[in-house]
Design a protein around this motif. Sequence first.
Motif, mmCIF file in Angstrom:
data_model
loop_
_atom_site.group_PDB
_atom_site.id
_atom_site.type_symbol
_atom_site.label_atom_id
_atom_site.label_comp_id
_atom_site.label_asym_id
_atom_site.label_seq_id
_atom_site.Cartn_x
_atom_site.Cartn_y
_atom_site.Cartn_z
ATOM 1 N N UNK A 7 17.228 -4.061 28.817
ATOM 2 C CA UNK A 7 16.741 -3.763 27.470
ATOM 3 C C UNK A 7 17.886 -3.300 26.568
ATOM 4 N N UNK A 8 18.775 -2.512 27.123
ATOM 5 C CA UNK A 8 19.911 -2.014 26.352
ATOM 6 C C UNK A 8 20.790 -3.167 25.867
ATOM 7 N N UNK A 9 21.157 -4.065 26.772
ATOM 8 C CA UNK A 9 22.008 -5.184 26.375
ATOM 9 C C UNK A 9 21.271 -6.172 25.473
ATOM 10 N N UNK A 10 19.993 -6.383 25.716
ATOM 11 C CA UNK A 10 19.214 -7.246 24.826
ATOM 12 C C UNK A 10 19.184 -6.668 23.416
ATOM 13 N N UNK A 11 19.017 -5.359 23.310
ATOM 14 C CA UNK A 11 19.007 -4.702 21.998
ATOM 15 C C UNK A 11 20.357 -4.850 21.305
ATOM 16 N N UNK A 12 21.423 -4.646 22.044
ATOM 17 C CA UNK A 12 22.753 -4.813 21.454
ATOM 18 C C UNK A 12 22.973 -6.248 20.982
ATOM 19 N N UNK A 13 22.566 -7.213 21.798
ATOM 20 C CA UNK A 13 22.718 -8.616 21.408
ATOM 21 C C UNK A 13 21.900 -8.917 20.156
ATOM 22 N N UNK A 80 33.215 -14.799 32.499
ATOM 23 C CA UNK A 80 32.629 -14.192 31.297
ATOM 24 C C UNK A 80 33.653 -13.298 30.593
ATOM 25 N N UNK A 81 34.414 -12.544 31.350
ATOM 26 C CA UNK A 81 35.450 -11.680 30.761
ATOM 27 C C UNK A 81 36.524 -12.512 30.061
ATOM 28 N N UNK A 127 24.895 -15.765 23.416
ATOM 29 C CA UNK A 127 23.794 -16.526 24.003
ATOM 30 C C UNK A 127 24.054 -16.798 25.483
ATOM 31 N N UNK A 128 25.276 -17.234 25.800
ATOM 32 C CA UNK A 128 25.626 -17.492 27.202
ATOM 33 C C UNK A 128 25.540 -16.204 28.021
ATOM 34 N N UNK A 129 26.038 -15.121 27.462
ATOM 35 C CA UNK A 129 25.999 -13.839 28.151
ATOM 36 C C UNK A 129 24.550 -13.399 28.391
ATOM 37 N N UNK A 130 23.697 -13.634 27.416
ATOM 38 C CA UNK A 130 22.288 -13.269 27.556
ATOM 39 C C UNK A 130 21.593 -14.036 28.664
#
Length: 142
Positions: A7-13, A80-81, A127-130
């Motif tokens: 949820x945290x990363x989704x919110x940031x994205x 990814x990095x 998008x790819x990261x998500x």
Amino acid sequence: MTSRLAAHYRQQHAELSAIIQHIDTLLAAPEARTAAARVRADVEALARKLNAHLNQQDEGLYPRLLYHDDTQVRDTARHMCREMGAVRKDFDRFVAAWASVPLMTVRFPTFAADARSVTGRLSAHLEEEGKTLPPLVEKAGL
């Protein structure tokens, strides 16, 4: 990914994507050339949020993924990095190159093309990261 971390990363994205979308909307407006100060404010907000997001990943998430026992987890995290490193370098170049609102205004077509290119790359990476990170973190047991 744990629901809280996901949820945290989704919110940031979502926040990063909303700023990118607003920049794109401003650039497409008929009065875009006269809105350079508003675009610059959005670019600065994007830079702050992006740096916070990347620092959290660099300090918390990626070290655990990059040193995981599973080779696929490590390799995917490394990819990814590397991808984000290239996007970040391009974004930082863009922010530095277009730090002046008068320059943005005078060279607006060039600025707008550069902005669209950089925000497009950033959006594609987000998008790819998500799509990639949640299953990767789940696989890593984090």
